[in-house]
Each structure stands twice: as structure tokens, then as C-alpha cells.
Design a protein around this motif. Structure first.
Motif, PDB file in Angstrom:
ATOM      1  N   ILE A 429       0.854  -1.192   0.000  1.00  0.00           N
ATOM      2  CA  ILE A 429       0.000   0.000   0.000  1.00  0.00           C
ATOM      3  C   ILE A 429       0.883   1.232   0.000  1.00  0.00           C
ATOM      4  O   ILE A 429       1.937   1.260   0.650  1.00  0.00           O
ATOM      5  CB  ILE A 429      -0.878   0.118   1.268  1.00  0.00           C
ATOM      6  CG1 ILE A 429      -1.389  -1.247   1.706  1.00  0.00           C
ATOM      7  CG2 ILE A 429      -2.041   1.065   1.038  1.00  0.00           C
ATOM      8  CD1 ILE A 429      -2.071  -1.165   3.056  1.00  0.00           C
ATOM      9  N   ASN A 430       0.463   2.226  -0.741  1.00  0.00           N
ATOM     10  CA  ASN A 430       1.079   3.548  -0.667  1.00  0.00           C
ATOM     11  C   ASN A 430      -0.002   4.530  -1.050  1.00  0.00           C
ATOM     12  O   ASN A 430      -0.330   4.683  -2.214  1.00  0.00           O
ATOM     13  CB  ASN A 430       2.289   3.620  -1.614  1.00  0.00           C
ATOM     14  CG  ASN A 430       2.999   4.961  -1.512  1.00  0.00           C
ATOM     15  OD1 ASN A 430       2.610   5.818  -0.698  1.00  0.00           O
ATOM     16  ND2 ASN A 430       4.012   5.150  -2.345  1.00  0.00           N
ATOM     17  N   MET A 431      -0.596   5.158  -0.039  1.00  0.00           N
ATOM     18  CA  MET A 431      -1.664   6.101  -0.340  1.00  0.00           C
ATOM     19  C   MET A 431      -1.624   7.293   0.610  1.00  0.00           C
ATOM     20  O   MET A 431      -1.018   7.239   1.679  1.00  0.00           O
ATOM     21  CB  MET A 431      -3.034   5.416  -0.323  1.00  0.00           C
ATOM     22  CG  MET A 431      -3.409   4.745   0.976  1.00  0.00           C
ATOM     23  SD  MET A 431      -4.804   3.615   0.753  1.00  0.00           S
ATOM     24  CE  MET A 431      -6.104   4.726   0.271  1.00  0.00           C
ATOM     25  N   CYS A 530      -1.877  12.718   5.851  1.00  0.00           N
ATOM     26  CA  CYS A 530      -1.095  11.553   6.250  1.00  0.00           C
ATOM     27  C   CYS A 530      -0.878  10.628   5.067  1.00  0.00           C
ATOM     28  O   CYS A 530      -1.799  10.384   4.280  1.00  0.00           O
ATOM     29  CB  CYS A 530      -1.836  10.810   7.358  1.00  0.00           C
ATOM     30  SG  CYS A 530      -0.848   9.475   8.046  1.00  0.00           S
ATOM     31  N   GLN A 531       0.359  10.152   4.955  1.00  0.00           N
ATOM     32  CA  GLN A 531       0.645   9.162   3.919  1.00  0.00           C
ATOM     33  C   GLN A 531       0.825   7.820   4.579  1.00  0.00           C
ATOM     34  O   GLN A 531       1.590   7.692   5.532  1.00  0.00           O
ATOM     35  CB  GLN A 531       1.906   9.556   3.145  1.00  0.00           C
ATOM     36  CG  GLN A 531       2.202   8.601   2.005  1.00  0.00           C
ATOM     37  CD  GLN A 531       3.447   8.997   1.255  1.00  0.00           C
ATOM     38  OE1 GLN A 531       3.972  10.098   1.431  1.00  0.00           O
ATOM     39  NE2 GLN A 531       3.933   8.104   0.420  1.00  0.00           N
ATOM     40  N   VAL A 532       0.114   6.821   4.090  1.00  0.00           N
ATOM     41  CA  VAL A 532       0.202   5.483   4.662  1.00  0.00           C
ATOM     42  C   VAL A 532       0.871   4.582   3.638  1.00  0.00           C
ATOM     43  O   VAL A 532       0.436   4.516   2.488  1.00  0.00           O
ATOM     44  CB  VAL A 532      -1.206   4.929   4.967  1.00  0.00           C
ATOM     45  CG1 VAL A 532      -1.106   3.548   5.584  1.00  0.00           C
ATOM     46  CG2 VAL A 532      -1.948   5.877   5.865  1.00  0.00           C
ATOM     47  N   PHE A 533       1.939   3.940   4.033  1.00  0.00           N
ATOM     48  CA  PHE A 533       2.526   2.995   3.089  1.00  0.00           C
ATOM     49  C   PHE A 533       3.176   1.838   3.828  1.00  0.00           C
ATOM     50  O   PHE A 533       3.472   1.923   5.012  1.00  0.00           O
ATOM     51  CB  PHE A 533       3.512   3.677   2.155  1.00  0.00           C
ATOM     52  CG  PHE A 533       4.802   4.076   2.816  1.00  0.00           C
ATOM     53  CD1 PHE A 533       4.952   5.360   3.333  1.00  0.00           C
ATOM     54  CD2 PHE A 533       5.863   3.196   2.915  1.00  0.00           C
ATOM     55  CE1 PHE A 533       6.133   5.731   3.932  1.00  0.00           C
ATOM     56  CE2 PHE A 533       7.043   3.570   3.513  1.00  0.00           C
ATOM     57  CZ  PHE A 533       7.185   4.846   4.034  1.00  0.00           C
ATOM     58  N   GLY A 534       3.363   0.754   3.080  1.00  0.00           N
ATOM     59  CA  GLY A 534       3.989  -0.405   3.692  1.00  0.00           C
ATOM     60  C   GLY A 534       3.468  -1.691   3.090  1.00  0.00           C
ATOM     61  O   GLY A 534       2.765  -1.678   2.081  1.00  0.00           O
ATOM     62  N   ILE A 573      -4.394   7.074  -4.185  1.00  0.00           N
ATOM     63  CA  ILE A 573      -3.677   5.793  -4.124  1.00  0.00           C
ATOM     64  C   ILE A 573      -2.478   5.892  -5.068  1.00  0.00           C
ATOM     65  O   ILE A 573      -2.636   5.992  -6.281  1.00  0.00           O
ATOM     66  CB  ILE A 573      -4.590   4.625  -4.535  1.00  0.00           C
ATOM     67  CG1 ILE A 573      -5.848   4.594  -3.648  1.00  0.00           C
ATOM     68  CG2 ILE A 573      -3.827   3.292  -4.447  1.00  0.00           C
ATOM     69  CD1 ILE A 573      -6.869   3.563  -4.060  1.00  0.00           C
ATOM     70  N   HIS A 574      -1.279   5.909  -4.494  1.00  0.00           N
ATOM     71  CA  HIS A 574      -0.087   5.942  -5.354  1.00  0.00           C
ATOM     72  C   HIS A 574       0.198   4.568  -5.886  1.00  0.00           C
ATOM     73  O   HIS A 574       0.591   4.400  -7.033  1.00  0.00           O
ATOM     74  CB  HIS A 574       1.131   6.441  -4.556  1.00  0.00           C
ATOM     75  CG  HIS A 574       0.901   7.749  -3.883  1.00  0.00           C
ATOM     76  ND1 HIS A 574       0.611   8.889  -4.593  1.00  0.00           N
ATOM     77  CD2 HIS A 574       0.878   8.108  -2.573  1.00  0.00           C
ATOM     78  CE1 HIS A 574       0.434   9.890  -3.753  1.00  0.00           C
ATOM     79  NE2 HIS A 574       0.590   9.442  -2.511  1.00  0.00           N
ATOM     80  N   ASP A 575       0.023   3.604  -5.029  1.00  0.00           N
ATOM     81  CA  ASP A 575       0.411   2.256  -5.432  1.00  0.00           C
ATOM     82  C   ASP A 575      -0.366   1.265  -4.597  1.00  0.00           C
ATOM     83  O   ASP A 575      -0.380   1.360  -3.382  1.00  0.00           O
ATOM     84  CB  ASP A 575       1.932   2.091  -5.210  1.00  0.00           C
ATOM     85  CG  ASP A 575       2.398   0.660  -5.454  1.00  0.00           C
ATOM     86  OD1 ASP A 575       1.725  -0.041  -6.236  1.00  0.00           O
ATOM     87  OD2 ASP A 575       3.434   0.264  -4.889  1.00  0.00           O
TER      88      ASP A 575
END
Ligand SMILES: *[C@@H]1O[C@H](CO)[C@@H](O)[C@H](O)[C@H]1NC(C)=O
Ligand SMILES: *[C@@H]1O[C@H](CO)[C@@H](O)[C@H](O)[C@H]1NC(C)=O
Length: 708
Positions: A429-431, A530-534, A573-575
Motif C-alpha cells: 500500500i502507498n496512499m 497523512c501518507q500510509v505505506f507499507g 492511491i499511489h500504489d
């Protein structure tokens, strides 16, 4: 100038070699001029027209009586002549006569070899070939001088009486007298062609030994019925070698006119004896009639009843048949630099088939030095160069294209049932949530069994973003948020820490909660995002994960947002992917932006995951997943108790797709390359020829109009 730009060739001698040669060259587009000393074409394949004192016209094949063919290549040519009506088979009884015993022997011994004659005369072949399109024949002209003009790269021909015969790109001498010392013997002049400067032809400087022969033409008023044969070879005769009945040949019109014509050939020894006495100069008519008498006498001496002929004439063949063969394995003598060929039966075997040498000239064209090719290379430089350059460009383009095609790989897709078990499914996830601070956001995953993925190792990060989108702090989610995970915030440091057990249960809205509410409100006023990724590793079963504010205590949330409708779950949603990326993969959610403008609500993405294996050229296998997606938005209603969120609901397909990277076969590439290059080459050659022809025709018509 105009004549110099054409490809012109002079052929000296219109005998069978010269005629075949001229015809072949003309068919190849060369303009050919044939020079013949005699009054008509033929050389030793000629026909003599004689008028008797009482005005009867007689025809004699006083040279070669017939020819036979053993060579296959030559046979093909003879067949074509037969089709044109130029030759015909001569089927009459032949035999031998033994002078010593006075008996006929060996009847029809030779029946297996077919004998061919020209129709209506032996000279018909040469005559027809010398009037082929592109061939100009000049009779009654003896070439007296053949000079190489070094500076102009041309041959200059001058006749015996000093007339300028023109200049030529190439010369074919089919008459050996051109180089022979015999020319001097006959005319008192040096031979026309000085070959001492051509080392290739030096072999000719040794004089060619020849055998002479006398031919006696006889006409009888009635058929020689006492001779059962129409062709007789003489054995043990000092004088005669052959006798032929000309009238028995097919297509002889005079055969019906109440007379029979015969031709006798003397032996070479007899002819030599006569020439030794008289020299090579033209014989006096007295000497000729003496020869005629002697030969007729010998013929009568066969003992059969031969009536007296009403016409009788002898002819001397100074060089009827060469005694030896020179020039190696049937090759023409050929000076490539000066484009001079010396051809004829004297170059090969001493028989009538020597004209095969003419055929061999065909191969001369392959030397690419003979006029046509020469023209292309030397004279038509402009059109030729243009065509060549275009050809080269096309070749280069096609080559590059083919090479590219070969170097690019292609993929093959295969499908089968997925039999893998027990692996986990990685979710990348990268959003970004531009309107929600990190403190309130949590990520939650639930699989089909309803189990929260608390045990799984997860690796999710949250980054605090300013209104402008700059990163100001990092937060690490060690565990998926569930239940009462209210707030774990260490957002003010760049370091990330394992979340300590600092958080307390917030039933009573302790002071921690108060500070937190204050901080969040502050952040929201500042427009923090906030950016959430991982990466999230989940079981390979259907399930969902969602990003929401569900981690907050409901009272805290109420205080912060003042109602669910104010939770702005706008997101980018970036990725979003389920495994490593392979070349050509398309993840449909990447780059998706959803901004809420009025009422808030819940986003639901329904995802179908297709397990995929990617095998590259080196057979490394990369397991990953593709997916397809449909989305759905539920606006929040006043009666709803749920809070807005972003859900990803996924399901797994039972079919696995295998994508194989493959390379095109090298042999296939070579094949295509050959086809492309060869094809272009042939095409260019064709174009070049056409262009040459068109330009030639154009120039020809132009000079023609100037002359008129
Ligand atoms: C997440 O997406 C943003 C925007 O495309 C990118 O700049 C960032 O590097 C990505 N983060 C990771 C960890 O891939
Ligand atoms: C939600 O946040 C986005 C991005 O900050 C903003 O453009 C949008 O207007 C907000 N929507 C509402 C209803 O406030």
C-alpha cells in the motif's frame, strides 16, 4: 559521344560461333555489329548460289554438310532452332566406301547420331541469328585492323580498304584469321589484331595449325541411282574424304527441279599438296578446274556408273578444320581488361560443335566486365548510383528493423489451476489522505474467517504531511489497529519507535486523551495530511483491509470530528499491488485520486486477484499477482452509525497465469535477414536494369532524331 555511351560490341565473322555469340549478346541488350568478309552469313556453315550457263540456279552447302550434337546444352539450342524452322533432321542412309577393295561397307553404322541440316540452306541458322533484333550484320567487309585505343578505352576497327568501321566497347573475334599469320598469306598484310600485348591471349601467337580442304560442287541431270547412299565417307582414298547428296536434304527446293546436287570433300593431305604448290593466294580458275577434274575422277573411280555432271565447280576451304584444340577445357580466350574474346571451333574441338563456344560466351556476362555490366559500373553512374544508394538505404532500414524485432522478447501466456497452498499474500500500500492527520488513521485487515490479522508481521508506516504535502514526521504501526487502539503517536520525531505500551484505555477521556484531541484539532486546522505505506502479509484467502478512523475511541472521534459526516476520507492511491512488479504489469488502482466535495461516505474497492508467475529468459520465476477492480461509494446517511472508511475487499482467482518471456530464434532471424537483403539486392538490380534500358531507349531516340 552518343555512340560512346552505348554498349557496342563488334563480332568479326558470321560463322556459327560468331552468329550465336552475336545473338546472345544482343539478347542481353548489347548492340552488336557483325563484320563478315563473305557475301552472306555462315562461314563454313554457308550455302553457295551458282548459276549455270543455261541460267539454272543451283544451291550447294559447300561447307559443313551437316552437324550432329552430343552436348546437352547445345541440344537445347538446336531444339529451339528446330522450333523456329531453321534446322531439320537429315535422315538418309549413310555409309563408307573402301577405295582399295571397291566395296561399300558399314551401312548405316552411324544411325544413332542424329544429323541436322539448316533449312533451306546450312547458312539459315547464321542468317537468322545475324538478323536477330539488336544485331547489325555487314557483309562483304574484311576487317583489316583492330586497334585498342588506350586513352578512350575503346576498340577501333578499320576495314581492309581503309574504311573506318567505328569504335566498340568490346570485340569478339570468331574468325581466327584476325590473329593468324595466314591473314598475311592471303592478303599480304599483317593480321588485324596484335595480340602480343594481351598476355591472356598469348597462346594464339603460336600459329594455329589448320587443315585445308577442297569442296567440289556437282550437279547431275538425273539422280545417281547407282549409289545406294546419300552420304559416303571414303576409306583408303588419297583424294576424297566425303561425298554428300545435297538434294536429299530436307527443305531443298531445287531437289524437285530435275537435278541432283552433290558435294565432295577432298582429304586434307590432298589440299595441302595443292596449297604447297600454289600458295595461299587466291587460286586461278585453271588451278581450280584442275582440282575439280581430279576429284571427279576419283569419284568416278568408285567404279559405279556416274554420269557426267552438267555443273562442276571447286572451292577451297583454306582452314576447314583445325587440327588441334587449344584454349583448354572449351573456354573462350578472353582478355578481360580490354573486353576482347576470341572464340570459335578452333578454340575447342575440331568439329562443327565448336559453336558451343558461342554458348560459352553466356558465361562471360557473368564476369560482369562485359559491356552491360561495364555500362552500369562505368557509364551510367548517376542512375546506377541513385538506385544503389536507395537500395543500400532500404537494406539498412530493413536490417535495423529485423535486428530490433529479433532483440525484443515476447511473452507467452498460459493458464492453469492454482495449486499453491499456505503462502501469504503481500499487499503493498502507498496512499495519501490529504485531510486526515496521522493520529486518527488506522489500518485494519480481516480475512474471510473473520479473523483480525493481528498476528501477522506487518510493516506499515505513516508519514505526517503538511498542507503543502511535505513530510514532517514518521510514525510506525507495529500492529494492526483494532479494538481500543486509540492513539499511538510519536509523530514529532523523525525516528520511528516500536510502539511502547504507553497507551492506556481511554474510557474516561483521561488527560492523555485531552492532549491528543487538542493536538489533532490543531493538526486539522493546519491542514495536515497523512501518507500510509507499507506491506501487509495476509493469508491467501478472501478478506479485506481498510483505512479508517475506527481506531479512535468513539467519544474522542465525536469530539474531534463533530459527526461522521465531517470525516474527509479523500485519498490518493499511489500504489496498490499484491507482489513484485514484472515488465508490462498494470495495477489498475495506481494513481487513483478520490476527492470528496460535499458529503462524506465509505469507499469500497472490490478486487479480484489473479495469481501470476513470471518466467524471464533465464527461467527465473517471480511469483506475483495481478488484479482487476470495481469500486463503489456509499454516501453516509444521518441514521448510519458507522464512520466513513476506505475498504479494499479482495478475493482470489483459482486460476494461475504463467507469463513466459521468450526470445525469437536466431536462425529465423538469419532467414529473414537473407530474405530481406537478397530481395532488396535483386530488386535493386532489376531497377537498375530498367533504368538503364529506359535511359538507353531515351538517348537512342534522341540521337535518332538528330540524325534525321
Ligand atoms: C509512495 O508514493 C509516492 C508518490 O508516488 C512516492 O513519492 C513515494 O516514494 C512512495 N513511497 C514508497 C515507500 O514507495
Ligand atoms: C476533503 O479534503 C480535500 C483535500 O484536502 C479537499 O479538497 C476537499 O474539499 C475536502 N472535502 C470537504 C467536503 O471538505
Amino acid at each position: 559521344m552518343s555512340s560512346g555511351s552505348f554498349s557496342k560490341v563488334a563480332v568479326i565473322g558470321s560463322g556459327i560461333s560468331g552468329a550465336v555469340c552475336a545473338s546472345i549478346l544482343a539478347a542481353g541488350g548489347v548492340s552488336v555489329t557483325v563484320f563478315e568478309t563473305g557475301r552472306g552469313a555462315g562461314g563454313r556453315m554457308s550455302q553457295r548460289r551458282e548459276t549455270t550457263e543455261d541460267g539454272r540456279v543451283l544451291f550447294f552447302d559447300h561447307g559443313a554438310p551437316y552437324f550432329s550434337v552430343s552436348d546437352k546444352e547445345v541440344m537445347g539450342v538446336v531444339r529451339s532452332w528446330e522450333a523456329r524452322g531453321l534446322v531439320s533432321e537429315w535422315q538418309v542412309p549413310f555409309g563408307s566406301f573402301d577405295q582399295s577393295t571397291g566395296k561399300y561397307v558399314d551401312f548405316d553404322k552411324d544411325e544413332t547420331t542424329k544429323k541436322y541440316v539448316g533449312v533451306p540452306g546450312m547458312n539459315s541458322i547464321c542468317k537468322a541469328l545475324c538478323s536477330d533484333p539488336g544485331v547489325e550484320a555487314k557483309y562483304g567487309i574484311t576487317v583489316g585492323k583492330v586497334d585498342w585505343l588506350c586513352d578512350r578505352n575503346l576498340w577501333s576497327l578499320i576495314s581492309l580498304d581503309g574504311q573506318d568501321l567505328g569504335q566498340f566497347d568490346g570485340v569478339v573475334a570468331s574468325d581466327k584469321n584476325v590473329v593468324s599469320a595466314r591473314f598475311t598469306g592471303v592478303t599480304g598484310r599483317p593480321p588485324p589484331l596484335d595480340i602480343t600485348s594481351s598476355p591472356d591471349l598469348a597462346i594464339l601467337s603460336q600459329d594455329i595449325p589448320v587443315r585445308s580442304c577442297f569442296a567440289l560442287m556437282l550437279a547431275f541431270s538425273e539422280p545417281l541411282s547407282s549409289i545406294p547412299l546419300k552420304g559416303v565417307s571414303f576409306k583408303n582414298s588419297q583424294l576424297l574424304s566425303w561425298a554428300y547428296c545435297d538434294s536429299s536434304k530436307p527443305g531443298r527446293s531445287h531437289a524437285s527441279s530435275n537435278c541432283e546436287c552433290w558435294v565432295l570433300h577432298s582429304t586434307a593431305e590432298y589440299a595441302q599438296g595443292v596449297i604447297a604448290r600454289t600458295g595461299l593466294k587466291k587460286l586461278s580458275s585453271d588451278a581450280l578446274s584442275k582440282v575439280a577434274e581430279e576429284l571427279l575422277h576419283e569419284f568416278e573411280a568408285t567404279g559405279i556408273n556416274i554420269p557426267h555432271p552438267f555443273f562442276m565447280k571447286a572451292h577451297r576451304w583454306g582452314s576447314a578444320f583445325p587440327a588441334i584444340a587449344i584454349g583448354g577445357d572449351g573456354k573462350c580466350l578472353w582478355d578481360k581488361n580490354k573486353r576482347l574474346a576470341i572464340c570459335g571451333d578452333f578454340c575447342a574441338s575440331p568439329n562443327v560443335e565448336g559453336f558451343k563456344m558461342g554458348l560459352k560466351l553466356q558465361s562471360l556476362r557473368n564476369f560482369d566486365a562485359f559491356p552491360r555490366a561495364e555500362q552500369h559500373l562505368l557509364q551510367k553512374t548517376r542512375s546506377g548510383a541513385v538506385v544503389s544508394i536507395i537500395g543500400l538505404i532500404i537494406m539498412a532500414t530493413l536490417f535495423v528493423h529485423e535486428l530490433k524485432y529479433y532483440l525484443t522478447t515476447y511473452t507467452v501466456h498460459q493458464m492453469s489451476v492454482d495449486v499453491k497452498r499456505g503462502e501469504t499474500l503481500p499487499i503493498h500500500i502507498n496512499m495519501t489522505f490529504p485531510s486526515l492527520p496521522c493520529e486518527v488513521l488506522s489500518v485494519d485487515a480481516i480475512d474471510m474467517s473473520g479473523k483480525h490479522e493481528v498476528d501477522l508481521h506487518t510493516n506499515i508506516w505513516k508519514l505526517r504531511l503538511t498542507r503543502e504535502g511535505h513530510i514532517t514526521g514518521t510514525e510506525y504501526l507495529s500492529d494492526l489497529v483494532e479494538k481500543e487502539h486509540s492513539a499511538h503517536k510519536h509523530g514529532d520525531s523523525n525516528d520511528h519507535h516500536e510502539d511502547p505500551n504507553k497507551n492506556k484505555n481511554e474510557h474516561g477521556l483521561g488527560s492523555d486523551a485531552e492532549t491528543m484531541i487538542k493536538n489533532v484539532k490543531n493538526a486539522m486546522e493546519n491542514g495536515e495530511g497523512c501518507q500510509v505505506f507499507g506491506v501487509l502479509d495476509v493469508q491467501r484467502v478472501a478478506g479485506n483491509f481498510h483505512v479508517s478512523v475506527h481506531g479512535l475511541n468513539i467519544f474522542v472521534a465525536q469530539q474531534i470530528f463533530d459527526g461522521a459526516k465531517n470525516v474527509n476520507v479523500s485519498h490518493v492511491i499511489h500504489d496498490l499491488s499484491f507482489g513484485p512488479k514484472y515488465p508490462g504489469i498494470h495495477n489498475p488502482l495506481d494513481g487513483t485520486t478520490r476527492i470528496l466535495h460535499d458529503t462524506s461516505g465509505t469507499f469500497k474497492y472490490y478486487i479480484k486477484i489473479v495469481p501470476t508467475e513470471y518466467r524471464d529468459l533465464s527461467h527465473r520465476v517471480m511469483p506475483t499477482n495481478q488484479f482487476s477492480v470495481t469500486e463503489y461509494f456509499v454516501p453516509i446517511r444521518a441514521i448510519d452509525r458507522s464512520w466513513p472508511a476506505v475498504y479494499f475487499l479482495y478475493d482470489l482467482s483459482p486460476i494461475i497465469v504463467t507469463i513466459k518471456e521468450e526470445r525469437r530464434s536466431f536462425l529465423h532471424f538469419i532467414t529473414r535477414l537473407c530474405a530481406v537483403l537478397g530481395g532488396t539486392f535483386a530488386l535493386t538490380g532489376m531497377l537498375d536494369r530498367w533504368m538503364y534500358r529506359i535511359i538507353e531507349a531515351f538517348t537512342k531516340s534522341k540521337t535518332g532524331s538528330i540524325l534525321r
